[in-house]
Design an enzyme around this catalytic site. Structure first.
Site, short mmCIF file in Angstrom:
data_model
loop_
_atom_site.label_atom_id
_atom_site.label_comp_id
_atom_site.label_asym_id
_atom_site.label_seq_id
_atom_site.Cartn_x
_atom_site.Cartn_y
_atom_site.Cartn_z
CD GLU A 1 31.76 44.67 36.12
OE1 GLU A 1 31.89 45.83 35.66
OE2 GLU A 1 32.71 44.05 36.63
NE ARG B 1 38.18 45.47 40.55
CZ ARG B 1 37.70 44.63 41.47
NH1 ARG B 1 37.88 44.86 42.76
NH2 ARG B 1 37.04 43.55 41.10
NE ARG C 1 41.54 47.75 37.16
CZ ARG C 1 40.42 47.02 37.13
NH1 ARG C 1 39.24 47.62 37.05
NH2 ARG C 1 40.48 45.71 37.17
#
Length: 200
Positions: free
Chosen positions: A94, A86, A129
């Site tokens: 998004e 990330r 992540r």
């Protein structure tokens, strides 16, 4: 004869005592020679402890970008294992938002299939992540490039980077990417609204 032996023994005892005092004093003022290796031992112990947490923290690694999940999330191959990365300090729209797909497409054009270096300063996030910066082998900082192109916000809540702030201001002024819209919705606000609607 016995008296002479007694005197010799007494002298010997005094010499031993003086020697012990000298050694003790030397160690006290100069430090025990064994202590000089202590930082190295401490480092080894620290490294061993850190090694136990390797799955939670990563610093720098190089790998190939196998896929681009969205504008700020990537799958990078590291030593035969795929790591989800990330991007740090930026936030892309998004997928369901305006410019979400455009951000993904632009990110893919920057690094999909390329060898990149991932640099992380923090632990993994709650989704496990790796959170970090991605730089391509031809010198492109993906985090910065996305902000400069108007496909990501500078995530000020988690970052005080002057460079990212400047890149965002320039993108706003040029009205590039998502800044073509008069009042674009920041992805963190969009996620908050979605969670609120889901709970009602």
């Amino acid at each position: 004869m016995k008296q002479r032996k007694g005197k010799n023994k007494s002298k010997y005892s005094i010499l031993v005592l003086l020697l012990l005092v000298a050694v003790t004093s030397y160690r006290f003022f100069k430090g025990d020679t064994k202590s000089s290796s202590r930082p190295q031992n401490d480092f080894v112990e620290q490294t061993d402890t850190t090694h136990d947490k390797e799955e939670r923290t990563l610093n720098t690694f190089t790998g190939k970008v196998m896929s681009v999940r969205d504008g700020d999330t990537f799958e990078v191959l590291r030593e035969g294992k795929t790591e989800r990365v990330r991007l740090a300090e930026v936030d892309c729209p998004e997928s369901q938002q305006a410019y979400g797909k455009a951000a993904k497409k632009y990110a893919a054009s920057l690094c999909a299939g390329k060898i990149v270096t991932v640099t992380s300063k923090v632990k993994r996030d709650r989704y496990n992540r790796v959170v970090g910066f991605i730089e391509t082998n031809d010198g492109i900082n993906v985090n910065e490039a996305l902000v400069a192109a108007g496909f990501a916000w500078h995530y000020k809540y988690y970052s005080d980077s002057k460079k990212l702030a400047s890149l965002e201001n320039q993108a706003r002024a040029k009205k590039v990417g998502l800044w073509q819209d008069r009042n674009p919705t920041a992805p963190w606000e969009w996620r908050k609204t979605r969670r609120r609607n889901r709970n009602h």
